[in-house]
Every structure is written in C-alpha cells, then in structure tokens.
Motif scaffolding. Structure first.
Motif, PDB file in Angstrom:
ATOM      1  N   ARG A  86      32.809  46.926  38.800  1.00  0.00           N
ATOM      2  CA  ARG A  86      33.546  45.673  38.912  1.00  0.00           C
ATOM      3  C   ARG A  86      32.581  44.509  38.907  1.00  0.00           C
ATOM      4  N   ASP A  87      32.988  43.392  38.337  1.00  0.00           N
ATOM      5  CA  ASP A  87      32.150  42.197  38.304  1.00  0.00           C
ATOM      6  C   ASP A  87      32.144  41.565  39.695  1.00  0.00           C
ATOM      7  N   GLY A 131      40.938  37.361  37.515  1.00  0.00           N
ATOM      8  CA  GLY A 131      40.784  37.989  36.214  1.00  0.00           C
ATOM      9  C   GLY A 131      39.848  39.181  36.263  1.00  0.00           C
ATOM     10  N   ALA A 132      38.775  39.054  37.050  1.00  0.00           N
ATOM     11  CA  ALA A 132      37.829  40.166  37.181  1.00  0.00           C
ATOM     12  C   ALA A 132      38.493  41.357  37.859  1.00  0.00           C
ATOM     13  N   ALA A 136      38.056  30.716  40.323  1.00  0.00           N
ATOM     14  CA  ALA A 136      39.137  30.962  39.368  1.00  0.00           C
ATOM     15  C   ALA A 136      38.922  32.230  38.563  1.00  0.00           C
ATOM     16  N   ALA A 137      37.670  32.696  38.461  1.00  0.00           N
ATOM     17  CA  ALA A 137      37.376  33.895  37.678  1.00  0.00           C
ATOM     18  C   ALA A 137      37.669  35.178  38.440  1.00  0.00           C
ATOM     19  N   TYR A 138      37.830  35.089  39.759  1.00  0.00           N
ATOM     20  CA  TYR A 138      37.969  36.296  40.570  1.00  0.00           C
ATOM     21  C   TYR A 138      39.230  37.108  40.241  1.00  0.00           C
ATOM     22  N   ASP A 179      41.781  42.026  37.834  1.00  0.00           N
ATOM     23  CA  ASP A 179      42.753  42.573  36.887  1.00  0.00           C
ATOM     24  C   ASP A 179      42.070  43.463  35.847  1.00  0.00           C
ATOM     25  N   ASP A 180      40.908  43.007  35.362  1.00  0.00           N
ATOM     26  CA  ASP A 180      40.159  43.796  34.384  1.00  0.00           C
ATOM     27  C   ASP A 180      39.725  45.134  34.984  1.00  0.00           C
ATOM     28  N   ALA A 187      31.895  37.529  40.052  1.00  0.00           N
ATOM     29  CA  ALA A 187      33.033  36.649  39.733  1.00  0.00           C
ATOM     30  C   ALA A 187      33.548  35.981  40.998  1.00  0.00           C
ATOM     31  N   ASP A 188      33.805  34.683  40.913  1.00  0.00           N
ATOM     32  CA  ASP A 188      34.251  33.935  42.085  1.00  0.00           C
ATOM     33  C   ASP A 188      35.205  32.843  41.636  1.00  0.00           C
TER      34      ASP A 188
END
Length: 257
Positions: free
Chosen positions: A70-71, A81-82, A77-79, A84-85, A74-75
């Motif tokens: 997992r990324d 999405g990370a 607004a990107a969290y 979900d991916d 990522a923090d």
C-alpha cells in the motif's frame, strides 16, 4: 455454494477466541493467511498457534499469500484513492484464491476462512474487500461473520477502565483525524494505529491517556497517566518496540476532565 467465514480472533491472546469462533474454525477446509512480509511474520505465526491450540492437526489446509503493498506516503486528498487502489488489488487476490482453492462440488474443499485480528467489524477491510469480490460477479459464495474481542475492548480491560462515562459518548477515530483537532462533542476518544503519535498535538489539554501496544500478546506494553507526564515515555517505548519487531499495533484512550 462456497462458504467463507470471517472470524474475529481477538487482539493476540489465543484464549480470547469465543466458543462461537472455535466452532467455526472446526468447519473450515482452507484457511487463508495473508502474509504482510518478513517483518510481520510473527502475525502469521500467531494465527498458526491459534489453530494448533484450538483445532490441532485437523483436516484443513493453509494457503499463504503476500498482501499487496500500500502507498503509505499518500496523505490528504490522495489518501482515499490510495486505500481504494489497495483494496482493489486485495479484491483481485481474494477473488483468485476463492476460485482456485475452494470447490463448489460436495466432495471438494468448499469452506474457507479469513482470521481477522480483533473484531472484523472494527478497523478492518476484509468485509469490504469480500463485498467488492461479490459485486464483480466472477465467483459466488456465502459468508458469515464471527465477532471477536476487539483491541479496543482488550485495551480497556487491561487498563481496568470503562470506555464510556455516564451520559457521555465515546468516539473511535484515527491518528490522522485527531491531528486535525479534538473530535467535537466527545470527551472520551479512542485512537487506532496512530503512526503519527497525534496525541502530542493535545499536550496543552493534558487529558488522561490509557495506551497499549501488542495488547494480549507476550510483547504487551501498557502506559497510563496524564499525557503531560507520560507522553515522552510512550514515544520512547513505541520507537524502541517498532525498531525491535519491525511493526507495531497500538491503540489508546484519551479522556478529558
């Protein structure tokens, strides 16, 4: 039809399994063990010890798979999405395991299980991932959830405190949210897996903290007291434990006057 059990196994102590959980273990043909890497190999070992303790050398198989990375960087607004991916790639993995390892025929291995730390309904993605697999429609299965003793319940028990006070709510949140501010309308806050040590943002308020790491295991660490008095100790213990084991599972209750 294939059947999946999602079994809560408690916070780490094999004695925390419920009678219902033990009965479910004895119905399983295939246990899916998700390997999170060499640093966390003892998590797989604890699951194997639970099986040895409660069902022995029964007629079952273990299938170990590596959890998708997992990324962690990522923090903001990107969290989402990370996450979900990561869940999507987990769904790919779970779908393939269920298709390959479970057989819909009466003579085959029809029943599988995921052993979930604590309680599957609290701070865990297994149910969401299985629901995504079902929504895709490539494989059919029934699933049953067996509740477990959560790390939150175990933490409160080890500190001999209640999570709620008369007429007051308790809120369960994340370190990310606590760093943004104390939750409105709550004086009692439980924080899960806070890699940021966000309690340091609230030293001025000086709440009481009941902190625990590896609760229910041989490595258990407990600290309780006024935040201003014990924060440095928690930071030191947490850092040393993470360096020693390569991972840490912790939670804490913050309680304002």
């Amino acid at each position: 039809m294939r059947k999946i059990y999602v079994i809560g196994i408690g916070a780490g102590d094999p004695d925390q399994l419920t009678v219902q959980a033990v009965r479910a273990l004895r119905q399983v043909d295939v246990f899916f063990l998700v390997d999170k890497g060499e640093d966390k190999a003892d998590l797989v070992g604890l699951r194997q010890e639970i099986l040895r303790r409660h069902i022995g050398d029964g007629d079952y198989r273990l299938v170990e798979v590596r959890d998708p990375a997992r990324d962690r960087a990522a923090d903001g607004a990107a969290y989402p999405g990370a996450v979900d991916d990561w869940r999507g790639r987990r769904a790919d993995l779970y779908e393939r395991m269920i298709i390959d390892e479970l057989d819909e025929q009466a003579e085959g291995d029809r029943t599988g299980a995921f052993l979930v730390w604590g309680d599957p309904a609290l701070y865990d993605s297994t149910l969401a991932v299985l629901n995504e697999v079902l929504e895709r429609g490539a494989v059919r299965f029934d699933h049953e959830v067996i509740p477990g003793i959560s790390s939150v319940s175990a933490l409160a028990a080890r500190h001999r405190v209640g999570l709620t006070r008369v007429g007051r709510p308790v809120q369960i949140t994340t370190g990310r949210r606590l760093a943004e501010g104390w939750p409105e309308g709550a004086d009692d806050v439980v924080v899960m897996l806070d890699a940021r040590q966000s309690f340091l943002h609230h030293l001025a308020a000086d709440p009481v903290i009941h902190w625990g790491a590896y609760v229910g295991t041989e490595d258990e660490i407990l600290v309780s007291g006024r935040l201003s008095e014990v924060a440095d100790r928690i930071v030191e213990l947490r850092s040393a434990a993470r360096a020693r084991k390569g991972w840490i599972m912790d939670a804490y209750l913050l309680r304002r006057d």
